[in-house]
Structures are given as structure tokens and as C-alpha cells.
Design a protein around this motif. Structure first.
Motif, mmCIF file in Angstrom:
data_model
loop_
_atom_site.group_PDB
_atom_site.id
_atom_site.type_symbol
_atom_site.label_atom_id
_atom_site.label_comp_id
_atom_site.label_asym_id
_atom_site.label_seq_id
_atom_site.Cartn_x
_atom_site.Cartn_y
_atom_site.Cartn_z
ATOM 1 N N TYR A 80 -5.416 -1.068 -10.999
ATOM 2 C CA TYR A 80 -4.363 -2.089 -10.955
ATOM 3 C C TYR A 80 -3.174 -1.662 -10.084
ATOM 4 N N SER A 81 -3.351 -0.634 -9.277
ATOM 5 C CA SER A 81 -2.247 -0.057 -8.506
ATOM 6 C C SER A 81 -1.521 -1.062 -7.635
ATOM 7 N N SER A 82 -2.253 -1.910 -6.939
ATOM 8 C CA SER A 82 -1.614 -2.883 -6.056
ATOM 9 C C SER A 82 -0.714 -3.829 -6.848
ATOM 10 N N TYR A 83 -1.245 -4.362 -7.938
ATOM 11 C CA TYR A 83 -0.464 -5.272 -8.782
ATOM 12 C C TYR A 83 0.738 -4.555 -9.399
ATOM 13 N N VAL A 84 0.524 -3.353 -9.895
ATOM 14 C CA VAL A 84 1.610 -2.598 -10.519
ATOM 15 C C VAL A 84 2.699 -2.288 -9.501
ATOM 16 N N PHE A 85 2.304 -1.932 -8.286
ATOM 17 C CA PHE A 85 3.316 -1.659 -7.265
ATOM 18 C C PHE A 85 4.129 -2.920 -6.973
ATOM 19 N N LYS A 86 3.457 -4.064 -6.882
ATOM 20 C CA LYS A 86 4.158 -5.323 -6.588
ATOM 21 C C LYS A 86 5.084 -5.743 -7.726
ATOM 22 N N THR A 87 4.743 -5.370 -8.960
ATOM 23 C CA THR A 87 5.538 -5.838 -10.101
ATOM 24 C C THR A 87 6.604 -4.850 -10.553
ATOM 25 N N ILE A 88 6.254 -3.580 -10.756
ATOM 26 C CA ILE A 88 7.267 -2.628 -11.237
ATOM 27 C C ILE A 88 7.609 -1.557 -10.212
ATOM 28 N N GLY A 89 6.763 -1.404 -9.207
ATOM 29 C CA GLY A 89 7.050 -0.479 -8.111
ATOM 30 C C GLY A 89 7.180 0.977 -8.530
ATOM 31 N N ASN A 90 7.705 1.762 -7.612
ATOM 32 C CA ASN A 90 7.908 3.190 -7.863
ATOM 33 C C ASN A 90 8.883 3.422 -9.007
ATOM 34 N N GLU A 91 9.918 2.603 -9.074
ATOM 35 C CA GLU A 91 10.920 2.746 -10.126
ATOM 36 C C GLU A 91 10.295 2.579 -11.505
ATOM 37 N N GLY A 92 9.379 1.630 -11.623
ATOM 38 C CA GLY A 92 8.719 1.385 -12.900
ATOM 39 C C GLY A 92 7.847 2.552 -13.345
#
Length: 181
Positions: A80-92
Motif C-alpha cells: 500500500y506504499s503508493s496510497y500511504v505516501f499520497k495520504t499520510i506521506g513521510n510525516e505520517g
């Protein structure tokens, strides 16, 4: 030999084009957008994508899917890396890792090549850790928080392309391709 690399990510294309040149292979960028499939593994996701594309574009193409797998998060974000990056990013991701001592992580890349009749799968990975903060200005995605031998991928610049998960997967593929085509 000429080959289409299907991706919407120009950074991935530039990295792969550089690796291909080392093998005397010309890679063209096919900027083709399609829905991202989900699955239990990167291999499953990439293979589903390649099978979908096989009915839509000319053969002799290659695709790549990659993910960040954080040990303390039981492999999340993984597929789910692509989705996670788009939603919470590095900060998340850094927020999820607050107070966590085990910062082991790995980047994994899976390459699928379609030759017109068969699908061929290649894999590469690199182990590292999640940094405590965002560092560096190069790269894309999770590069600013993925630390390899003391530097984040985003701090490494072109040096990253010599050790990355993507390089390892594409090296395996290009070595195989030069022997079989």
C-alpha cells in the motif's frame, strides 16, 4: 534492443533508463495511467497490472512496483506504499514511528516483463532503517526517510541509483534479457 517502460513516475523512468544504458538497452517511457491493483504481495500486484496492460499496449514492455516495508509496523505500508505516501506521506510514517526503537525497514522492487506470450518476474531489495526526521532533497516518495548506511536515499543523490532496490531488480532483469533476447 528497445523496450517500453510503463510508469507515470518520471523519476523511476530516469533511474531505469540509466541502468538500461549500461546494458546497451534503449528504454522508452510509456506514461500510461491505469488503476493500481491491490494484492497480498508486490509480485501479485505487479503481475495483475502487467496482465491488464497486456490487453491494452504492445508487447515487450516492463513495469515495476515497489514498496517500503517497516519491520516494527509488521511490513506496513508494503503493498500500500503508493496510497500511504499520497495520504499520510513521510510525516505520517515518522509519526507512526515516534518512540519506536526498532527502525529496520527495507525497500522492495518487483519488475514484470511481458514478451508477448509470457510474463517474467524479477525482484530486488535493499535493507535500511527509518530515519528520525526527513532529510535530503533528491529522490521521490519515501527516499527522505529511508536511511541506508547513514544517509537517506534523498541525501545520496545519484549514489542512490547504484544501490537501490530498483537497480537490483532491473539489473537481474537486464542481465536475463541480454542472455535471452
Amino acid at each position: 534492443m528497445k523496450l517500453n517502460f510503463v510508469t507515470t513516475n518520471e523519476g523511476k523512468y530516469r533511474e531505469v533508463r540509466g541502468i538500461a544504458e549500461e546494458y546497451g538497452i534503449e528504454v522508452s517511457w510509456l506514461n500510461y495511467r491505469y488503476d493500481e491493483f491491490q494484492g497480498e504481495s508486490l509480485e501479485e500486484v505487479a503481475l495483475k497490472s502487467a496482465k491488464y496492460l497486456a490487453n491494452r499496449i504492445e508487447p515487450m514492455f516492463v513495469i515495476e512496483d515497489s514498496g517500503l516495508f517497516v519491520e516494527a509496523l509488521k511490513g506496513f505500508p508494503g503493498v500500500y506504499s503508493s496510497y500511504v505516501f499520497k495520504t499520510i506521506g513521510n510525516e505520517g510514517i515518522l509519526k507512526l514511528m515516534e518512540g519506536v526503537e526498532n527502525r529496520k525497514a527495507k525497500f522492495v522492487a518487483v519488475v514484470v516483463f511481458y514478451d508477448g506470450s509470457e510474463f517474467h518476474i524479477f525482484k530486488g531489495e535493499v535493507e535500511g532503517r527509518i530515519a528520525e526526521e526527513i532529510r535530503g532533497t533528491h529522490g521521490f516518495g519515501f527516499d527522505p526517510i529511508f536511511e541506508y548506511q547513514g544517509k537517506t536515499f534523498a541525501e545520496m543523490g545519484e549514489e542512490k541509483n547504484k544501490v537501490s532496490h530498483r537497480r537490483k531488480a532491473f539489473q537481474s532483469f537486464f542481465e536475463w534479457l541480454t542472455k535471452n533476447f
